[in-house]
Design an enzyme around this catalytic site. Structure first.
Site, PDB file in Angstrom:
ATOM      1  N   ARG A 203       9.235 -54.873  47.349  1.00  0.00           N
ATOM      2  CA  ARG A 203       8.496 -55.139  45.799  1.00  0.00           C
ATOM      3  C   ARG A 203       7.158 -54.537  46.043  1.00  0.00           C
ATOM      4  O   ARG A 203       6.301 -54.345  46.976  1.00  0.00           O
ATOM      5  CB  ARG A 203       8.408 -56.895  45.876  1.00  0.00           C
ATOM      6  CG  ARG A 203       9.721 -57.706  45.572  1.00  0.00           C
ATOM      7  CD  ARG A 203      10.053 -57.092  44.226  1.00  0.00           C
ATOM      8  NE  ARG A 203      11.375 -57.849  43.815  1.00  0.00           N
ATOM      9  CZ  ARG A 203      12.735 -57.174  44.038  1.00  0.00           C
ATOM     10  NH1 ARG A 203      12.477 -55.993  44.497  1.00  0.00           N
ATOM     11  NH2 ARG A 203      13.775 -58.162  43.563  1.00  0.00           N
TER      12      ARG A 203
ATOM     13  N   ASP B  57      10.250 -47.205  45.200  1.00  0.00           N
ATOM     14  CA  ASP B  57      10.988 -47.397  44.137  1.00  0.00           C
ATOM     15  C   ASP B  57      10.390 -48.627  43.426  1.00  0.00           C
ATOM     16  O   ASP B  57      11.088 -48.907  42.308  1.00  0.00           O
ATOM     17  CB  ASP B  57      12.275 -47.851  44.704  1.00  0.00           C
ATOM     18  CG  ASP B  57      13.286 -48.492  43.708  1.00  0.00           C
ATOM     19  OD1 ASP B  57      13.700 -47.622  42.993  1.00  0.00           O
ATOM     20  OD2 ASP B  57      14.003 -49.538  44.116  1.00  0.00           O
TER      21      ASP B  57
ATOM     22  N   GLU C 202       5.303 -53.149  36.628  1.00  0.00           N
ATOM     23  CA  GLU C 202       6.269 -52.309  36.310  1.00  0.00           C
ATOM     24  C   GLU C 202       6.378 -52.810  34.670  1.00  0.00           C
ATOM     25  O   GLU C 202       6.498 -54.047  34.217  1.00  0.00           O
ATOM     26  CB  GLU C 202       7.628 -52.645  36.954  1.00  0.00           C
ATOM     27  CG  GLU C 202       7.479 -52.288  38.603  1.00  0.00           C
ATOM     28  CD  GLU C 202       8.832 -52.413  39.235  1.00  0.00           C
ATOM     29  OE1 GLU C 202       9.633 -52.912  38.853  1.00  0.00           O
ATOM     30  OE2 GLU C 202       8.597 -52.369  40.761  1.00  0.00           O
TER      31      GLU C 202
ATOM     32  N   HIS D  25      12.132 -48.300  39.879  1.00  0.00           N
ATOM     33  CA  HIS D  25      12.900 -49.548  40.275  1.00  0.00           C
ATOM     34  C   HIS D  25      14.489 -49.157  40.091  1.00  0.00           C
ATOM     35  O   HIS D  25      15.068 -50.327  39.759  1.00  0.00           O
ATOM     36  CB  HIS D  25      12.669 -50.827  39.606  1.00  0.00           C
ATOM     37  CG  HIS D  25      12.661 -52.025  40.668  1.00  0.00           C
ATOM     38  ND1 HIS D  25      11.964 -52.990  40.511  1.00  0.00           N
ATOM     39  CD2 HIS D  25      13.487 -52.334  41.541  1.00  0.00           C
ATOM     40  CE1 HIS D  25      12.289 -53.955  41.286  1.00  0.00           C
ATOM     41  NE2 HIS D  25      13.412 -53.553  42.143  1.00  0.00           N
TER      42      HIS D  25
END
Length: 343
Positions: A256, A280, A285, A304
């Protein structure tokens, strides 16, 4: 359980997978009305585009929630209200592995509703991304791309992954697979887990706990973050930890975004104190348009999506059907959510 169940599929699945759930649940009632749920934007999308429901459609959705004993994914409209809107609900199978923040935020970790995660479903694609991110920088792909763009043919020296020191933080289903991949390629792997944790890893893998992370970082060539987001891991990799890494180290984050102090990471990358970062996930986000991460040559960004592969829904369905069998038989469920671990 021997009594018939009402099973609510509350996320989009392909018709053949819905049929497989129904076939595995003779005597049970399977509720699935995809027009009442977000439409997927891509294969295996469990976020999707929310529909605009009129009052009648909302009542249809609420009516299905009221009947549900079991749900395949959480209520997309108001998950925090599940204890009220779904009074019969006993168990939810999540479509994500890292649900700790979600469970705490919605209060579902205190609701009495059992939740199981998708732990392990994404282990292979995430390990592949971690390997891709590490090799991207270890093998000098940014340099190769710049040389190609300049039409310049000049031989150069690169490194090999075998023999490098790879530190993997988080040794759950995802992290264990990452450890195995790097170990199989000849890297010297250190797995960093919770103090007192017990893990089934190859004898060649060194095991440390998070209390000893500062001792491990100075010798780390590739740092892979796989840990769940908890109060203990929020900001785990901050300025002090980044400063301990060698200048040619690579950071890969498949956990995360909040596990890393993003401002400190940007500063380290901008100043060349790290070779690169493959991300990622990020702190906010989608990544804001003005984030420096977009334009740094030593950053490889994924929206992600490293865990999302075309076969994901089938794997999730297989997990759900296995847990459904266990649920009926009164057996322990796979991937039972643990609020203390955060996954």
């Amino acid at each position: 359980m021997t009594e018939p169940l009402t099973i609510l599929i509350s996320t989009y699945l392909e018709p053949e997978l819905v049929a497989e759930i129904a076939a595995a649940s003779p005597g049970d009632t399977v509720l699935y009305q995809p027009e009442l749920m977000p439409a997927p934007r891509y294969v295996s999308d469990h976020g999707g585009v929310a529909p605009e429901l009129d009052d009648a459609a909302v009542e249809r959705w609420l009516g299905m929630l009221r009947q549900a004993d079991v749900a395949f994914d959480f209520d997309w409209r108001d998950p925090a209200a599940l204890p009220t809107t779904a009074p019969r609900l006993k168990w939810v199978q999540a479509t994500s592995a890292g649900i700790g923040g979600f469970m705490a935020r919605t209060g579902l970790d205190r609701s009495g509703i059992t939740a199981t995660t998708a732990g392990g479903v994404h282990a292979v694609p995430l390990a592949e991304f971690a390997l891709t991110g590490a090799l991207h920088f270890v093998k000098g792909v940014p340099h190769l791309r710049s040389q190609q763009a300049a039409h310049r043919w000049e031989r150069y020296t690169t490194r090999q992954l075998a023999g490098l020191n790879v530190t993997v933080v988080g040794v759950g289903g995802m992290g264990s697979n990452v450890v195995a991949v790097f170990d199989a390629l000849g890297a010297h792997v250190t797995a960093v887990g919770r103090p007192g944790g017990s893990y089934s890893l190859a004898p060649s893998v060194r095991v440390a706990d998070t209390d000893g992370l500062h001792d491990v970082l100075p010798g780390t060539d590739v740092l892979v973050l796989c840990t769940a987001l908890t109060a203990a891991t929020d900001g785990l990799i901050g300025p002090d930890e980044l400063a301990l890494l060698p200048r040619d180290a690579v950071l890969v984050n498949i956990s995360r975004g909040q596990v890393v102090d993003e401002e400190a990471l940007i500063e380290a990358l901008t100043e060349g104190r790290l070779l690169g970062a493959a991300l990622d996930v990020v702190a906010h986000e989608p990544l804001p348009a003005d984030s420096p991460l977009w334009d740094l040559d030593n950053v490889l960004l994924s929206p992600h999506s490293a865990s999302t592969v075309a076969s994901e829904n089938r794997t999730l369905t297989e997990l759900f059907n296995e847990n459904l069998r266990r649920f009926r038989a009164g057996e322990p469920l796979k991937n039972l959510y643990d609020s203390e671990r955060g996954y």
